[in-house]
Structures are given as C-alpha cells and as structure tokens.
Design a protein around this motif. Sequence first.
Motif, PDB file in Angstrom:
ATOM      1  N   LYS A  85       0.778  -1.010   0.087  1.00  0.00           N
ATOM      2  CA  LYS A  85       0.012  -0.066   0.027  1.00  0.00           C
ATOM      3  C   LYS A  85       0.816   1.275  -0.335  1.00  0.00           C
ATOM      4  CE  LYS A  85      -4.208  -1.726   2.275  1.00  0.00           C
ATOM      5  NZ  LYS A  85      -5.391  -1.549   3.369  1.00  0.00           N
ATOM      6  N   ASP A 108      -1.782   2.204  -5.907  1.00  0.00           N
ATOM      7  CA  ASP A 108      -2.652   0.993  -5.264  1.00  0.00           C
ATOM      8  C   ASP A 108      -3.562   0.508  -6.468  1.00  0.00           C
ATOM      9  OD1 ASP A 108      -1.596   1.569  -2.772  1.00  0.00           O
ATOM     10  OD2 ASP A 108      -3.491   2.609  -1.992  1.00  0.00           O
ATOM     11  N   LYS A 209      -5.173  -9.428  -9.732  1.00  0.00           N
ATOM     12  CA  LYS A 209      -5.744  -8.173  -9.140  1.00  0.00           C
ATOM     13  C   LYS A 209      -5.575  -7.285 -10.664  1.00  0.00           C
ATOM     14  CE  LYS A 209      -5.038  -3.991  -6.375  1.00  0.00           C
ATOM     15  NZ  LYS A 209      -4.151  -3.335  -5.321  1.00  0.00           N
ATOM     16  N   ASN A 303      -8.996   2.499  -0.374  1.00  0.00           N
ATOM     17  CA  ASN A 303      -8.703   1.051   0.074  1.00  0.00           C
ATOM     18  C   ASN A 303      -9.458   0.940   1.577  1.00  0.00           C
ATOM     19  OD1 ASN A 303      -7.102   2.971   1.169  1.00  0.00           O
ATOM     20  ND2 ASN A 303      -5.209   1.844   0.300  1.00  0.00           N
ATOM     21  N   GLU A 324      -7.902  -6.319   3.441  1.00  0.00           N
ATOM     22  CA  GLU A 324      -7.159  -6.075   1.985  1.00  0.00           C
ATOM     23  C   GLU A 324      -8.565  -5.641   1.381  1.00  0.00           C
ATOM     24  OE1 GLU A 324      -4.862  -7.426  -1.764  1.00  0.00           O
ATOM     25  OE2 GLU A 324      -4.970  -8.662  -0.008  1.00  0.00           O
ATOM     26  N   HIS A 326     -10.570  -3.598  -1.981  1.00  0.00           N
ATOM     27  CA  HIS A 326     -10.135  -3.230  -3.104  1.00  0.00           C
ATOM     28  C   HIS A 326     -11.552  -2.469  -3.769  1.00  0.00           C
ATOM     29  CE1 HIS A 326      -6.711  -5.526  -3.529  1.00  0.00           C
ATOM     30  NE2 HIS A 326      -7.426  -6.608  -2.829  1.00  0.00           N
ATOM     31  N   TYR A 356     -17.725  -3.750   1.939  1.00  0.00           N
ATOM     32  CA  TYR A 356     -16.775  -3.718   0.617  1.00  0.00           C
ATOM     33  C   TYR A 356     -16.940  -4.824   0.091  1.00  0.00           C
ATOM     34  CZ  TYR A 356     -14.850  -7.253   3.986  1.00  0.00           C
ATOM     35  OH  TYR A 356     -14.875  -8.436   4.959  1.00  0.00           O
TER      36      TYR A 356
END
Length: 386
Positions: A85, A108, A209, A303, A324, A326, A356
């Motif tokens: 990060k 990020d 990712k 984030n 974590e 996203h 999230y």
Amino acid sequence: VPTSRIIVISFFFGITGSIVLLSLLLFFRENGSTPSKITNSESTENVEINVKPNTPTLPSFMGTLQPTSAELSAASSCDLLGKKKWTDLSLSLKSAAISLGYDECSWDFPPYNNKIEYQPWSYLKLSQQENAKILGCNEYSWNINANHFYGISWDDLAEYGVKECAENLGYSQISWDNNSTDPESTEKWWKDLSEVEKGAAKCIGYGKKTWNTAYVCDHKINFEFTQILESVDSCVMTPSDGRGDRVGHAIALLPGEFICSRNGRYRFGMDKFGSLVWKDEETNKEIILFEGQNEYSFALSMNADLVVYDEKRQPVWNLPCIYEVHFGAECLVNPMFYYDCPYLHLHADGVVALNYLENGYDDDSFWGEVNIKKVYEWEDGLWDLG
C-alpha cells in the motif's frame, strides 16, 4: 621492368589494399553487428512507414541482447505496485514513486492509472530510470510488471521470449501491433481464464488483481461534494441515496456534517470543532475518534482507510483498514440509487459498518459488511460507553 618501379607499384597496391580492407571492416562493424531500430522478419515490400519529424521510432526492445539469469530473477523485484500500500511505503520509496508521477490511487490501483506505465524502459528518461531502480526495477522487470510490454512490437516480444504467451491469450501480430480488437481472453474474469491463459497472463506481468482492475483514478478526494447537497439537521443527504445514512469513499465530510441513522438517533462524522465523532443523540453520549481542529474534514479512502485532513487538505491522521479492501463498481444497486465499494453505512442500532467487496477485482467476490470496531486498530477502550 626496373626493380625500383616494381617496389613502388607493390607499395602503392599494398597501401590501397589496406585502406580498402580497413574500410570494409569499419562498414561491417557499424552496419553488420548493430541491430536496426526497426526490425521486421517479414518482407517490407509495400509497407509504408510514416514517421513524424522529431518523433523517435519505436526502438527494437532488446535487439539481440538476451537477459542474464540474474536479470530475469530480478523481474520479481519490481512488484510493489498494487501489492504494498501507498501508506506503507517508506519515505525514500514514496519519494521515488512521486517522481515517477504516482499518487495513492495510481499506486494502489495498477495498471495504467499512471501514464508512465505506457512507456517501455527505453522510453524513460535517465532520471526516471534511476527512480524506478530505487523501487527495485530494472529494464526487464519494468517492462514486465509495470509496462506489461505496452508499445513493444510483436517481433520484439519474440526476442524477449514472451510472444507465445501473447499468442496463448489470443493475440496476433496485427491485433498486438495495431492495438486493434482485443482477444476474448481480455473480457474474461481471472477465475474464468484457462490454466494456459493464466500462465500466459503471468508471463507478461499480470495477476489476479491487475488483470481485472476496474478502477480509474479520475478524481481525488471530493471536498466540495457535500456542499451542493440537501442536508437535514446537519445530516448529509446524498443524491444517490436520499436517506443520509451512507457515505461513499473519496467524499469528504466537512465540519458539522454527519451521516445519520434513519431513526435519527445516531450520528457519525465531523463535529463543528473538526473532530471525528460517533454520537448517540438520545443518551447524549459521544465518542471522539480523532480530536481535530477547525476546518478539518474526514473521508474514507479507496482502500478503506479512515483519513482526516487539515485545513490545507493534507492528511493528518490515517487509520488503515486491517482487511485488504479493493474498489468495486456499483456493489450496491437499487432502482433509485447505487454505491461503489467501499462505503460506510450507519445502522439504526448505531453500528457503523464498512461495506466492501472481498475480491473487488473478481466477479467471484462477495459483499462484506463489518462493524468498523473490528477492522481498525482503535485505542484500547475507545468504544467503551460505560
């Protein structure tokens, strides 16, 4: 023929031959062993190449030079992007990243949220290469993990040994060099790729990712958004919701602005003194989560970090999320409103919940909602109401 004349003629031809031989050696040295700047294994007949004045043509990526084993192993060292990060970078790493044009969002959320990633190593200025080296990159690892071979010709992919990877993803020389129609593999989620396609994607620097990144860094924290909204008793009413109990990421709450539970009992936001607070209006109990000053503001980062900004809109407090998290587009959709993840939701029982996506970059992700008491490292006893 007189002996003296024979000696003169021999000397003349000896000198002339030496000059011719030296010229030939210099010619082949300059033209025979140095790769041309535009290489094409196909015939160049009927091929028109237009080059704008003062615009360099794309150089051959590696020419005939092959990476050493040490350089190939170093390719994994340029993998900080999107993995470590922005808030966790050391001062020296962050300084180098800023010099390359990165900010928190583009760092990020790779790839290509920083325009420098469209440039192969050979296009970087010397100062940019030096800063990239500070981040652990070299020519090979930059082109793999940051650039993903964008702008590098099909023929040069072959020289680097990754053309087969591109072919396994469905690319051809025409589609790659002309940046035309993308193959079907690029439309798939990571989990839907075949093992061959996943291996090919990894070969050119992609992972789960970065393959499905949907976030586009087209805005910073919006400090003006709430000023154009209708508010009821300092409870911010968002046009996408209309209820005032949610706030999306990258939207700042200014002094005196809150999200409020629908029953009107609870508030979460910035008091008039610039402190981040949670408050029970019925019992008049209040928890100061961060004691700020006048003109301070609060926002949830992309984030899911909790961030307080000073009057100059510089971060003065950052509480990282231990999960974590996203970006996920339109994770909450209703006929009347939608929200991108992450966002905060103040429930009627006073719980402030972080919403999230567990895998924000995959359609196999699931929607998570968790009390913020559990996903941030608060001071001991901070939430105890007695």
